[in-house]
Design an enzyme around this catalytic site. Structure first.
Site, PDB file in Angstrom:
ATOM      1  N   GLU A  22       0.867  -1.182   0.000  1.00  7.89           N
ATOM      2  CA  GLU A  22       0.000   0.000   0.000  1.00  7.89           C
ATOM      3  C   GLU A  22       0.903   1.232   0.000  1.00  7.89           C
ATOM      4  OE1 GLU A  22      -4.001  -1.419   2.381  1.00  7.89           O
ATOM      5  OE2 GLU A  22      -2.294  -0.856   3.612  1.00  7.89           O
ATOM      6  N   ASN A  57      -6.184  -3.095   6.447  1.00 11.51           N
ATOM      7  CA  ASN A  57      -6.484  -3.226   7.875  1.00 11.51           C
ATOM      8  C   ASN A  57      -7.794  -2.550   8.281  1.00 11.51           C
ATOM      9  OD1 ASN A  57      -4.415  -4.903   8.661  1.00 11.51           O
ATOM     10  ND2 ASN A  57      -2.975  -3.216   8.948  1.00 11.51           N
TER      11      ASN A  57
END
Ligand code: NAI
Length: 385
Positions: A149, A187
């Site tokens: 990411e 997440n």
């Protein structure tokens, strides 16, 4: 370009390997000499295995290891084009270190953080020139997990973003750009995989083994939520949940679970402590799942629609493009399908009806469907046409 990595633990060591395998000269700095020795020995073992399996030649393996310089001195970053920081998850420490690095590295050197939970803006704010700061979030183990990411902060320049993305794409990684918000994509979107599974258990619907069986056998996930939490460690997984919950101003969607808290308090951390939701001691009896198809389907669908709702909401709030959100979950945490494609496949109306029914049954904000889901159903739209 010379690559610097700060912190030689689990993540730093993996990132060093990736950079060296892609031809970069790498400097790894850790304050602790023992950590450096361990990191070096671990890589030697990994490379030996790769040679054995004919995945790399002996010469390549030697060259890769020779490209890495191990050091306890941050001044050795004085020729780096990028430094990737992977030290302890503490904003105070990271900020101090970033400010220090800025005084050492050459002009224009990108300063990247591998943080999982801190805001990139707050780390960047410690620099005189915050436009050079960026988040690059690898997944464990970094050499094997394809996803990275990339998180530009509000201060990050387009040049820093472009250079970072080009570099890491060149490492044959799948990069997704995400907004600097708690949990980034993975997440954040993955929270219900744990949270809803724990809630189902707490309601007495099914036990750990049955919920895991439903998610793997019916859902096609590689690992059930309780097995996965036992791998990650209940202490770590609980802390991530608590951090995300607080960071979202206590949105009930992310509420942590007492079951997990008590397991962590009891020292039932998972594999690393020999016991978590399951017992890993030798000779321990394996719990048997209740393989009732109807029950299994209900469990799987309840968790899946919660995951889809989270993915839709992340897209609604521009945390990433729809392609990025789907790639993140398949390449970062091995989901069998991207959640938005999965929603198309099931039918957005079916997903919405299931969420709406739970929302009405429980009267809890946790189950509120994303406004985008309602809008798309109303307009008869799909994500990927
Ligand atoms: P770790 O505890 O394995 O390694 C951290 C290393 O940093 C230790 O070797 C320590 O000696 C060193 N260190 C601490 N302060 C330092 C300083 N001031 N200067 C130089 N070295 C210093 O931690 P891990 O798991 O590798 O995590 C590192 C970072 O990556 C954290 O920000 C974490 O949130 C993030 N992260 C962790 C993931 C994981 O699955 N473990 C996944 C993705 C990100």
């Amino acid at each position: 370009m010379k690559v610097g990595v700060l912190g030689g633990g689990t993540m730093g060591s993996g990132i060093v390997q990736v950079a060296a395998q892609n031809g970069h000269d790498v400097v790894l700095v850790d304050l602790n000499q023992e950590v450096l020795d361990k990191s070096k020995a671990k890589l030697a073992k990994i490379m030996a295995r790769l040679v054995e399996k004919d995945r790399v030649s002996q010469e390549e393996s030697d060259a890769i290891q020779a490209r890495i310089h191990y050091s306890q001195d941050v001044n050795d970053f004085n020729q780096s084009g990028i430094v990737i920081e992977a030290i302890i998850e503490d904003l105070g420490v990271k900020s101090k270190v970033f400010a220090q690095l800025e005084g050492i590295v050459p002009k224009g050197c990108i300063l990247a953080s591998n943080t999982s939970s801190l805001s990139i803006a707050s780390i960047a704010a410690s620099l005189k020139n915050p436009s050079l700061a960026i988040g690059v979030h690898f997944f464990n183990p970094a050499p094997l997990m394809p996803l990275v990411e990339i998180i530009p902060a509000v201060q990050t320049s387009n040049e820093t973003l472009d250079k970072t993305k080009t570099l890491i794409d060149g490492w044959k990684k799948v990069t997704v750009i995400c907004k600097d918000t708690p949990g980034f994509i993975v997440n954040r979107v993955a929270r219900p995989f744990y949270g809803e599974a724990l809630r189902i258990y707490e309601e007495g619907v099914a036990d750990f083994a049955t919920i895991d069986w439903a998610m793997t056998s019916i859902g096609g996930f590689r690992m059930g939520p309780f097995t996965l939490m036992d791998y990650i460690g209940n202490d770590i997984n609980y802390t991530v949940t608590e951090t995300v919950f607080a960071a979202f101003y206590f949105d009930p969607r992310y509420k942590p679970s007492f079951t997990q808290k008590r397991h962590a308090e009891a020292g039932y951390l998972g594999r690393k402590s020999g016991r978590g939701y399951f017992d890993y001691e030798e000779g321990a009896e394996k719990p048997v799942a209740n393989e009732d198809q109807e029950l299994g389907k209900q469990i799987f669908e309840r968790i899946l629609v919660m995951l889809i709702n989270e993915a839709v909401d992340a897209y609604f709030l521009n945390i990433g493009t729809k392609e990025a959100i789907d790639l993140a979950m398949t390449k970062g945490v091995n989901y069998p399908k991207g959640l938005l494609s999965w929603a198309d496949e099931i039918g957005l109306d079916v997903v919405l009806n299931k969420l709406q029914a739970m929302y009405e049954e429980y009267g809890e904000d946790r189950y509120r469907p994303s406004p985008l889901l309602r809008r798309m159903v109303k307009n008869g739209e799909t994500f990927f046409g």
